[in-house]
Design an enzyme around this catalytic site. Structure first.
Site, short mmCIF file in Angstrom:
data_model
loop_
_atom_site.label_atom_id
_atom_site.label_comp_id
_atom_site.label_asym_id
_atom_site.label_seq_id
_atom_site.Cartn_x
_atom_site.Cartn_y
_atom_site.Cartn_z
N VAL A 62 0.80 -1.19 0.10
CA VAL A 62 0.11 0.05 0.14
C VAL A 62 0.75 1.28 0.21
CG1 VAL A 62 -1.67 1.40 1.44
CG2 VAL A 62 -1.81 -1.10 1.10
N SER A 107 4.62 4.00 2.60
CA SER A 107 3.88 2.79 2.33
C SER A 107 4.27 1.87 3.32
CB SER A 107 4.94 2.58 1.01
OG SER A 107 6.08 2.21 1.14
N LYS A 108 3.51 0.58 3.05
CA LYS A 108 3.63 -0.45 4.01
C LYS A 108 3.31 -1.80 3.05
CE LYS A 108 5.12 -1.37 8.19
NZ LYS A 108 6.08 -0.31 8.95
N GLY A 109 3.98 -2.93 3.49
CA GLY A 109 3.61 -4.15 2.88
C GLY A 109 3.45 -5.06 3.67
N ASP A 148 10.33 -5.25 8.80
CA ASP A 148 9.45 -4.95 9.65
C ASP A 148 9.22 -6.09 10.41
OD1 ASP A 148 7.71 -2.59 10.62
OD2 ASP A 148 6.13 -4.36 10.62
#
Ligand code: NAD
Length: 418
Positions: A62, A107-109, A148
């Site tokens: 995202v 963003s992040k996944g 992360d």
């Protein structure tokens, strides 16, 4: 229950954004734009497991906002990961990068999986296939992943290698948090704990506490907590209590950290350390210390225990360790909070340095990295403090207000295409 939790992570993120938007009087048009994520990609992909079976995993990438530069954000491997959580974390990354003034969006996944139950071979295949699925979004100029929860430098090396194989040449700047051997940065491992240490020292200076030797309790003895413990100890503070998921220990005279590290390596945790008494994690949070550093997981200081916190300063090493309700209680009780958005931003700041070093193929010594980290994070602290004092708001709201203002300025000056 799970659905409720999912909804609340993104709702909380939007609630914090709304409060910041109110502080700066953000226009309705910009508010509507920034309240939503820009892009959300869901992928379902097959991985052949060691026993020959095929398992289909679900993952997400995202991008919340890219007005100030390429998107930046970690990749999480966790069984409870879901789209709403990834959206919330992507939004937080936008504000974190803007709050500390580095030229990135957010963003992040994530992949919904339990990495502890996968073999190294399965983990590599999952990672390479996921990297391929999200390759339409990521890359050094577009969106740069980092580790992360559940991912690590090895996972980053596989992602970098996968992107490089597709390109036909090494693209080291495609991810950060890599091993130093493949373009990682010196100082990256300690960076979140080091940043938290620098800001704890600045906050103590600002607050003019008269404690002869400030005492510290640290919840969570992982990457962030251990670095913070070591560096705060080196700075002359006394670490009196630490904990991990299995237990907590306390010695009012101070913990011998090198003996504790040996004990942890042998026993796999801090529990049972001879030169301290065992306490519970709840008791650790409520100790009468100068500084409390929650550096474990989210939602540890809530409306239930915020009234019992006796620390004078809380440095929020873990993301979202303090709930919005607890924020208010701490603020009303005069307990100073260095919020997660800057307290653990050392990680993304040194990731930015890693990306810059990779792009120019010129690497810096650790001393130079630490000096630059100190400059960037301390500047952010005083900008946020200034906003907090001027607008009579707490440090978290001030950090959000400053960040949202920066992103709004970039979004407005760029205009709406076409
Ligand atoms: P980690 O997995 O290395 O360490 C977490 C520690 O917390 C472990 O010691 C674990 O045993 C302990 N823990 C878990 N549940 C606990 C509980 N209920 N009570 C007490 N201890 C508990 O993780 P980390 O990388 O140190 O990350 C910690 C926090 O910092 C997370 O919120 C993470 O998102 C945030 N953070 C990490 C980085 C980074 O680069 N590592 C950067 C920014 C933010």
């Amino acid at each position: 229950m799970a659905v409720e939790t999912r909804a609340s992570a993104y709702q909380t993120a939007q609630r914090r954004f709304d409060a910041a938007a109110d502080v700066i009087g953000l226009s309705d048009d910009t508010r509507r734009t920034l309240r939503e994520v820009k892009r959300e990609l869901t992928v379902h992909f097959p991985v052949r497991m060691d026993d020959g079976s095929v398992h289909v995993f679900t993952g997400w990438r995202v991008q919340h906002n890219i007005s100030r530069g390429p998107a930046k954000g970690g990749i999480r491997y966790h069984p409870q990961a879901n789209l709403e959580l990834v959206k919330a974390l992507a939004m937080l990354m936008t504000w974190k990068c803007a709050a500390v003034g580095i030229p990135y969006g957010g963003s992040k996944g994530a992949v919904a999986c339990d990495p502890t139950k996968l073999s190294l071979n399965e983990l590599e295949h999952l990672t390479r296939r996921f990297a391929t699925e999200i390759a339409i979004l990521i890359g050094p100029e577009k969106d740069i992943p980092a580790p992360d929860m559940g991912t690590n430098p090895q996972v980053m090396a596989w992602i970098m290698d996968t992107i490089s194989m597709h390109s036909g040449h090494s693209v080291t700047a495609s991810v950060t948090g890599k091993p130093v051997d493949v373009g990682g940065s010196e100082g990256r491992t300690d960076a979140p704990g080091r940043g938290a240490t620098y800001l704890t020292l600045e906050a103590l200076k600002y607050l003019h506490f008269d404690d002869q030797t400030p005492t510290v309790a640290i919840q969570g003895f992982g990457q962030v907590g251990r670095s913070a413990a070591r560096l705060l100890d080196e700075a002359g503070l006394t670490i009196v209590a630490v904990s991990d998921s299995k237990g907590a220990i306390h010695n009012p005279k101070g913990l011998d950290l090198s003996a504790l590290e040996e004990h942890r390596q042998v026993r796999g945790g801090v529990g049972g350390f001879k030169k301290a008494e065992s306490i519970t994690n709840e008791e650790l949070l409520e100790l009468p210390v100068t500084v409390l550093v929650p550096a474990a997981i989210e939602q540890q200081i809530t409306e239930d225990n915020a009234g019992k916190i006796r620390a004078r300063l809380v440095t929020e090493g873990a993301n979202a360790a303090v709930t919005p309700e607890a924020d208010q209680i701490l603020h009303d009780r005069g307990i100073f909070l260095v919020p997660d958005i800057i307290a653990n931003a050392g990680g993304v700041i040194v990731s930015y340095f890693e990306w810059v070093q990779d792009l120019q193929a010129f690497f810096w010594e650790e001393e130079e990295i630490n000096t630059k980290l100190h400059h960037v994070i301390t500047r952010a602290f005083y900008e946020i403090l200034h906003m907090s004092v001027n607008k009579h708001i707490d440090m978290r709201l001030a950090a959000y207000a400053l960040a949202v203002q920066r992103v709004a300025n970039a979004t407005t000056v760029r205009g709406i295409y076409p």
